[in-house]
Write a protein that holds these residues in place. Structure first.
Motif, mmCIF file in Angstrom:
data_model
loop_
_atom_site.group_PDB
_atom_site.id
_atom_site.type_symbol
_atom_site.label_atom_id
_atom_site.label_comp_id
_atom_site.label_asym_id
_atom_site.label_seq_id
_atom_site.Cartn_x
_atom_site.Cartn_y
_atom_site.Cartn_z
ATOM 1 N N ASP A 56 31.245 27.664 43.201
ATOM 2 C CA ASP A 56 30.117 27.446 42.285
ATOM 3 C C ASP A 56 29.594 28.758 41.721
ATOM 4 O O ASP A 56 29.350 28.876 40.520
ATOM 5 C CB ASP A 56 28.972 26.712 43.007
ATOM 6 N N GLU A 57 29.435 29.740 42.605
ATOM 7 C CA GLU A 57 28.889 31.040 42.177
ATOM 8 C C GLU A 57 29.833 31.689 41.157
ATOM 9 O O GLU A 57 29.393 32.246 40.158
ATOM 10 C CB GLU A 57 28.722 31.931 43.419
ATOM 11 N N ARG A 76 29.809 29.925 37.743
ATOM 12 C CA ARG A 76 28.661 30.360 36.924
ATOM 13 C C ARG A 76 28.967 31.651 36.190
ATOM 14 O O ARG A 76 28.385 31.952 35.167
ATOM 15 C CB ARG A 76 27.426 30.548 37.806
ATOM 16 N N LYS A 77 29.880 32.449 36.745
ATOM 17 C CA LYS A 77 30.250 33.722 36.092
ATOM 18 C C LYS A 77 31.476 33.557 35.215
ATOM 19 O O LYS A 77 32.081 34.542 34.776
ATOM 20 C CB LYS A 77 30.485 34.796 37.155
#
Ligand code: 2AM
Length: 185
Positions: free
Chosen positions: A110-111, A114-115
């Motif tokens: 997920d992290e 997001r990038k």
């Protein structure tokens, strides 16, 4: 650079896995068997990324690791990809299902999504690759032998660190270099 994120295997577990690999590899040279330097649980394969992206990954891992606690990781049993195939590509040892592991892997996905890193569309199957099948010659004998380890308990380790690896492909196989290590909080 070609990169991936993993949990490195603890040395005591590596030794136990190496003993099994030794046994199996004596019987079948048509499989590219794993060396102790390559024993890890891959959480996310990133493939080719830029230096700037690598910096983003490092920041993401720092943040995610800080939000998770260390946990016990059990290595148990063996299997193949595809599962149950008589002509498999990969022979593996399995990690016991663990909520903390699933949560850690999902949050890394997920992290990074997001990038702007593409999400993995296949489900997460926590495994340790033992060997990659080069030729199916004599593979039935190896599969039968591997089957004998289907429920074997290799042991437990504390998962305390997430490692960011670079993988350099060489004629002798992939060589792994540590780009960063992130302690779980
Ligand atoms: P594995 O986890 O099944 O061994 C470095 O190549 C690591 O990333 C390997 O351990 C490898 O597989 C994993 N990996 C996951 N997806 C990959 C892909 N598409 N190409 C290469 N390696 C991949």
């Amino acid at each position: 650079m070609r990169t991936f994120i993993a949990i490195d295997l603890d040395p005591a577990l590596k030794e136990r896995v190496a003993l099994l690999v030794q046994k199996l590899s004596r019987a079948n040279p048509n499989v590219k068997w794993i060396g102790s330097d390559s024993m890890h649980l891959t959480l996310k394969f990133l493939g080719e990324i830029s230096e700037a992206q690598a910096e983003e990954v490092k920041a993401a891992l720092q943040a995610v690791a800080g939000r998770h606690h260390p946990f016990e990781l059990g290595l148990k049993g063996t299997g193949t990809f595809p599962p149950g195939s008589r002509n498999p590509r990969v022979l593996w040892a399995g990690f016991e299902p663990r909520e903390e592991l699933t949560a850690l892997q999902a949050e890394i996905e997920d992290e990074l999504a997001r990038k702007g890193f593409p999400k993995e569309d296949r489900p997460f199957h926590p495994h340790l690759t033992l060997g990659r099948v080069k030729s199916s010659l004599d593979i039935q004998k190896t599969l039968l032998e591997l089957e004998g380890w289907k429920e074997f308990e290799f042991g437990y380790m504390g998962a305390k660190t997430v490692t960011f690896f670079e993988s350099t492909l060489t004629p002798e196989g992939a060589r792994y270099t540590v780009l960063g290590e992130y302690q779980l909080a």
